[in-house]
Design a protein around this motif. Structure first.
Motif, PDB file in Angstrom:
ATOM      1  N   GLU A 140       0.862  -1.175  -0.153  1.00  0.00           N
ATOM      2  CA  GLU A 140      -0.004   0.109  -0.106  1.00  0.00           C
ATOM      3  C   GLU A 140       0.902   1.206   0.061  1.00  0.00           C
ATOM      4  OE1 GLU A 140      -2.384  -0.332   3.512  1.00  0.00           O
ATOM      5  OE2 GLU A 140      -3.817  -1.925   2.302  1.00  0.00           O
ATOM      6  N   VAL A 141       1.851   1.199   0.605  1.00  0.00           N
ATOM      7  CA  VAL A 141       2.812   2.331   0.648  1.00  0.00           C
ATOM      8  C   VAL A 141       3.588   2.666  -0.775  1.00  0.00           C
ATOM      9  CG1 VAL A 141       5.095   3.318   1.713  1.00  0.00           C
ATOM     10  CG2 VAL A 141       3.449   1.921   3.075  1.00  0.00           C
ATOM     11  N   ARG A 142       3.791   1.516  -1.490  1.00  0.00           N
ATOM     12  CA  ARG A 142       4.386   1.862  -2.805  1.00  0.00           C
ATOM     13  C   ARG A 142       3.318   2.216  -3.702  1.00  0.00           C
ATOM     14  NH1 ARG A 142       7.664  -3.203  -1.437  1.00  0.00           N
ATOM     15  NH2 ARG A 142       5.819  -4.536  -1.799  1.00  0.00           N
ATOM     16  N   LYS A 143       2.032   1.760  -3.646  1.00  0.00           N
ATOM     17  CA  LYS A 143       1.053   2.341  -4.376  1.00  0.00           C
ATOM     18  C   LYS A 143       0.794   3.888  -4.052  1.00  0.00           C
ATOM     19  CE  LYS A 143      -3.607   0.955  -5.854  1.00  0.00           C
ATOM     20  NZ  LYS A 143      -4.006   2.432  -6.432  1.00  0.00           N
ATOM     21  N   ALA A 144       0.843   4.272  -2.713  1.00  0.00           N
ATOM     22  CA  ALA A 144       0.526   5.660  -2.518  1.00  0.00           C
ATOM     23  C   ALA A 144       1.806   6.418  -3.110  1.00  0.00           C
ATOM     24  CB  ALA A 144       0.678   5.570  -1.114  1.00  0.00           C
ATOM     25  N   ILE A 145       3.080   6.057  -2.869  1.00  0.00           N
ATOM     26  CA  ILE A 145       4.192   6.815  -3.592  1.00  0.00           C
ATOM     27  C   ILE A 145       3.861   6.594  -5.157  1.00  0.00           C
ATOM     28  CG2 ILE A 145       6.615   6.685  -4.430  1.00  0.00           C
ATOM     29  CD1 ILE A 145       7.088   5.486  -1.702  1.00  0.00           C
ATOM     30  N   ILE A 187       1.259  13.766   6.933  1.00  0.00           N
ATOM     31  CA  ILE A 187       0.032  13.627   5.696  1.00  0.00           C
ATOM     32  C   ILE A 187      -0.714  12.515   6.001  1.00  0.00           C
ATOM     33  CG2 ILE A 187       0.044  13.614   3.303  1.00  0.00           C
ATOM     34  CD1 ILE A 187       1.108  16.125   4.298  1.00  0.00           C
ATOM     35  N   GLU A 188      -0.209  11.164   5.996  1.00  0.00           N
ATOM     36  CA  GLU A 188      -0.857   9.997   6.104  1.00  0.00           C
ATOM     37  C   GLU A 188       0.013   8.823   6.549  1.00  0.00           C
ATOM     38  OE1 GLU A 188      -2.422   8.116   2.593  1.00  0.00           O
ATOM     39  OE2 GLU A 188      -0.822   9.382   1.304  1.00  0.00           O
ATOM     40  N   GLU A 189      -0.786   7.789   7.146  1.00  0.00           N
ATOM     41  CA  GLU A 189       0.291   6.618   7.818  1.00  0.00           C
ATOM     42  C   GLU A 189      -0.452   5.308   7.368  1.00  0.00           C
ATOM     43  OE1 GLU A 189      -1.520   6.105  11.962  1.00  0.00           O
ATOM     44  OE2 GLU A 189      -0.942   8.200  11.775  1.00  0.00           O
ATOM     45  N   PHE A 190       0.474   4.295   7.389  1.00  0.00           N
ATOM     46  CA  PHE A 190       0.256   3.112   7.090  1.00  0.00           C
ATOM     47  C   PHE A 190       0.588   2.135   8.078  1.00  0.00           C
ATOM     48  CE2 PHE A 190       0.310   5.387   3.174  1.00  0.00           C
ATOM     49  CZ  PHE A 190      -0.787   4.804   2.370  1.00  0.00           C
ATOM     50  N   SER A 191      -0.083   1.047   8.284  1.00  0.00           N
ATOM     51  CA  SER A 191       0.367  -0.335   9.062  1.00  0.00           C
ATOM     52  C   SER A 191       0.287  -1.232   8.032  1.00  0.00           C
ATOM     53  CB  SER A 191      -0.497  -0.480  10.093  1.00  0.00           C
ATOM     54  OG  SER A 191      -1.860  -0.526  10.191  1.00  0.00           O
ATOM     55  N   LEU A 192       0.187  -2.772   8.647  1.00  0.00           N
ATOM     56  CA  LEU A 192       0.086  -3.538   7.796  1.00  0.00           C
ATOM     57  C   LEU A 192      -1.057  -3.845   6.876  1.00  0.00           C
ATOM     58  CD1 LEU A 192       1.762  -6.321  10.235  1.00  0.00           C
ATOM     59  CD2 LEU A 192       2.732  -5.533   8.019  1.00  0.00           C
ATOM     60  N   PRO A 193      -0.876  -4.278   5.565  1.00  0.00           N
ATOM     61  CA  PRO A 193      -2.072  -4.415   4.655  1.00  0.00           C
ATOM     62  C   PRO A 193      -2.969  -5.416   5.017  1.00  0.00           C
ATOM     63  CG  PRO A 193      -0.186  -5.196   3.686  1.00  0.00           C
ATOM     64  CD  PRO A 193       0.276  -4.702   4.688  1.00  0.00           C
ATOM     65  N   GLU A 194      -3.963  -5.646   4.374  1.00  0.00           N
ATOM     66  CA  GLU A 194      -5.262  -6.690   5.106  1.00  0.00           C
ATOM     67  C   GLU A 194      -4.716  -8.188   4.966  1.00  0.00           C
ATOM     68  OE1 GLU A 194      -9.777  -7.912   3.748  1.00  0.00           O
ATOM     69  OE2 GLU A 194      -8.675  -6.432   2.434  1.00  0.00           O
ATOM     70  N   ASP A 195      -3.723  -8.554   3.792  1.00  0.00           N
ATOM     71  CA  ASP A 195      -3.521  -9.853   3.852  1.00  0.00           C
ATOM     72  C   ASP A 195      -2.475 -10.283   5.038  1.00  0.00           C
ATOM     73  OD1 ASP A 195      -2.005  -8.053   2.348  1.00  0.00           O
ATOM     74  OD2 ASP A 195      -0.676  -9.845   1.473  1.00  0.00           O
ATOM     75  N   PHE A 196      -1.731  -9.249   5.674  1.00  0.00           N
ATOM     76  CA  PHE A 196      -0.893  -9.510   6.837  1.00  0.00           C
ATOM     77  C   PHE A 196      -1.858  -9.436   7.944  1.00  0.00           C
ATOM     78  CE2 PHE A 196       2.454  -9.159   3.497  1.00  0.00           C
ATOM     79  CZ  PHE A 196       3.425  -9.461   4.076  1.00  0.00           C
ATOM     80  N   LYS A 197      -2.419 -10.300   8.154  1.00  0.00           N
ATOM     81  CA  LYS A 197      -3.502 -10.340   9.361  1.00  0.00           C
ATOM     82  C   LYS A 197      -3.207 -10.289  10.880  1.00  0.00           C
ATOM     83  CE  LYS A 197      -7.862 -12.849  10.732  1.00  0.00           C
ATOM     84  NZ  LYS A 197      -8.462 -14.230  10.480  1.00  0.00           N
ATOM     85  N   THR A 198      -3.441  -9.638  11.527  1.00  0.00           N
ATOM     86  CA  THR A 198      -2.921  -9.388  12.977  1.00  0.00           C
ATOM     87  C   THR A 198      -4.261  -9.673  13.966  1.00  0.00           C
ATOM     88  OG1 THR A 198      -3.214  -7.259  13.024  1.00  0.00           O
ATOM     89  CG2 THR A 198      -1.153  -7.997  12.439  1.00  0.00           C
ATOM     90  N   ILE A 199      -4.064  -9.811  15.255  1.00  0.00           N
ATOM     91  CA  ILE A 199      -4.897  -9.816  16.331  1.00  0.00           C
ATOM     92  C   ILE A 199      -4.563  -8.997  17.376  1.00  0.00           C
ATOM     93  CG2 ILE A 199      -5.459 -12.421  16.054  1.00  0.00           C
ATOM     94  CD1 ILE A 199      -3.613 -13.099  18.222  1.00  0.00           C
ATOM     95  N   SER A 200      -5.701  -8.240  17.784  1.00  0.00           N
ATOM     96  CA  SER A 200      -5.356  -7.208  18.751  1.00  0.00           C
ATOM     97  C   SER A 200      -4.519  -7.698  20.229  1.00  0.00           C
ATOM     98  CB  SER A 200      -6.672  -6.607  19.109  1.00  0.00           C
ATOM     99  OG  SER A 200      -7.578  -7.503  19.774  1.00  0.00           O
ATOM    100  N   GLU A 201      -4.580  -8.753  20.461  1.00  0.00           N
ATOM    101  CA  GLU A 201      -4.176  -9.336  21.853  1.00  0.00           C
ATOM    102  C   GLU A 201      -2.507  -9.532  21.431  1.00  0.00           C
ATOM    103  OE1 GLU A 201      -8.173 -10.990  21.085  1.00  0.00           O
ATOM    104  OE2 GLU A 201      -6.579 -10.896  20.207  1.00  0.00           O
ATOM    105  N   PHE A 202      -2.119  -9.167  20.353  1.00  0.00           N
ATOM    106  CA  PHE A 202      -0.720  -9.322  20.161  1.00  0.00           C
ATOM    107  C   PHE A 202      -0.341  -8.193  19.136  1.00  0.00           C
ATOM    108  CE2 PHE A 202       3.430 -11.351  18.249  1.00  0.00           C
ATOM    109  CZ  PHE A 202       3.986 -11.457  19.597  1.00  0.00           C
ATOM    110  N   LYS A 203      -0.016  -7.079  19.984  1.00  0.00           N
ATOM    111  CA  LYS A 203       0.257  -5.888  19.154  1.00  0.00           C
ATOM    112  C   LYS A 203       1.642  -5.961  18.323  1.00  0.00           C
ATOM    113  CE  LYS A 203      -2.881  -3.188  22.209  1.00  0.00           C
ATOM    114  NZ  LYS A 203      -3.495  -3.250  21.171  1.00  0.00           N
ATOM    115  N   GLU A 204       2.407  -6.653  19.051  1.00  0.00           N
ATOM    116  CA  GLU A 204       3.822  -6.916  18.355  1.00  0.00           C
ATOM    117  C   GLU A 204       3.809  -7.563  17.055  1.00  0.00           C
ATOM    118  OE1 GLU A 204       2.730  -7.930  21.386  1.00  0.00           O
ATOM    119  OE2 GLU A 204       4.469  -8.033  22.703  1.00  0.00           O
TER     120      GLU A 204
END
Length: 399
Positions: free
Chosen positions: A210-215, A368-385
């Protein structure tokens, strides 16, 4: 899987594990004498022998394993792995029909229910990363689950569990029909040349999509772009295709030169119109200041830890100073893309580094804007790391 082994957990960790925290840390265990063979199923109980969870024993960094289920009656067998892989596929089914993006993550560790395991998709070819001997012991289950869920052209693997947590060199091919390399995959319509059989890193980090696409879409047109710690030049390629006047890619690794040339070439870009520099990034900062070079956009994506002959970099300790160096060579009203994959701190602390760097440089800025992991890099709220990626687009204001 082997017979389940009972392991007691300290009371202060019991609640955390029962509420969804997936990592079994060394500090959480009262005793570890029972743990012999990695890959063993461990049954976690509290100090009163009350069931908490089941997991597997596999040493990874400070962890001693990962929780797999909190259902006492669930068996860790072929059906278990079949269900996990199938669920991951269903979550990402839409990615398979996107003709403009043919590389993404199918399975993301604890986010999909099995810590220490990732599986990436490259146009029908799959790469499995094993992060401990414990999860590697489940190899047959997982490969059978994968090939039973999706159509597989071939499977490659990366063992990343030597004594220092690094990649174990060996023949990576597992099963299927090997392609001719480089294998060309797409991301947002842009070509990537990947080498699934050439070490731990295949040629692109999929988490920055998503970062590359924004650039490409919003930031690079008409700009002079500097890409620091450039690896294979992916950000540079997207910037060039987005209309950048010039890109400069800087990385210390000798292989970054042919790899970056390759990425430009598979996208029809004459690499001689771009600058590709093999040099210590920290030394290049000094060179740019001395020569009074300025850039409209600087992409700053260092590894969490890096070491050269004269410099040692740790994101947790040194990112602020790296940003100050970047601010010095960025044009007024220019853009800095500050990125880190360090899990040692969160976005709030990262923004604190940014604020301190600009204040100490006596320069104003705007996020301006910020990004974290994209949708396919699924995470869980119980493990913020697990949600490690932090990217912020920053505008440098005039004094």
């Amino acid at each position: 899987m082997q017979t389940e082994i009972n392991v007691k957990v300290k009371q202060k960790y019991a609640g955390k594990l029962s509420k969804g925290f997936p990592l079994i840390s060394k500090d959480a265990l009262i005793t570890e004498n029972e743990l012999k063979a990695e890959g063993s199923v461990i049954r976690l109980v509290d100090e009163k022998n009350r069931f908490l969870a089941k997991g597997y024993y596999g040493r990874q960094n400070k962890g001693y394993g990962w929780v797999l289920t909190r259902n006492e009656n669930e068996r860790i067998d072929q059906k278990f792995f079949d269900n996990k892989i199938r669920s991951a596929y269903e979550y990402r089914k839409g990615f398979y029909s996107d003709k403009d993006t043919t590389a993404f993550r199918l399975f993301n560790g604890e986010g999909d229910g099995i810590g220490g395991l990732t599986i990436d998709y490259y146009d029908g070819y799959y790469v499995i990363n094993w992060y401990s001997e414990g999860i590697y012991a489940c190899k047959d289950y997982i490969i059978k689950a994968l090939t039973g869920t999706v159509t597989v052209k071939a499977v490659y693997q990366k063992k990343r569990f030597d004594a220092k947590g690094q990649y174990v060199e060996e023949n990576d091919f597992v099963v299927g029909q090997e392609p001719v390399f480089p294998l060309i995959v797409k991301e947002s319509g842009v070509n990537f040349a990947v080498h699934l059989n050439d070490g731990a890193m295949v040629g692109v980090f999929l988490d920055q999509r998503e970062v590359r696409k924004a650039i490409h879409d919003r930031y690079s047109n008409g700009k002079n772009v500097l890409n620091m710690f450039s690896y294979t030049g992916a950000f540079s390629v997207f910037a060039a295709l987005g209309g950048a006047v010039k890109t400069t890619s800087v990385d210390l690794a000798n292989r970054s030169l042919p790899k970056t040339i390759e990425q430009f070439s598979v996208n029809g870009i004459d690499h001689t119109t771009q600058d590709i520099i093999v040099e210590d990034v920290f030394k290049y900062f000094k060179y740019a200041v001395k020569k009074q070079l300025k850039f409209d956009m600087v992409v700053l994506d260092p590894p969490s830890f890096a070491k050269s002959r004269k410099f040692t970099f740790s994101a947790a300790k040194d990112y602020k100073n790296l940003l100050k160096d970047t601010i010095a060579i960025t044009e007024d009203n220019g853009i800095i893309v500050a990125s880190t994959n360090s899990s040692a701190f969160d976005m709030k602390k990262f923004k604190g580094f940014i604020d301190a760097a600009f204040k100490e440089s006596n320069i104003g800025y705007r996020l301006i804007e910020e990004f974290s992991l994209p949708e396919d890099f699924k995470t869980i709220s119980e493990f913020k790391e697990g949600n490690y990626l932090k990217v912020v687009f920053i505008k440098k204001l005039k004094k």
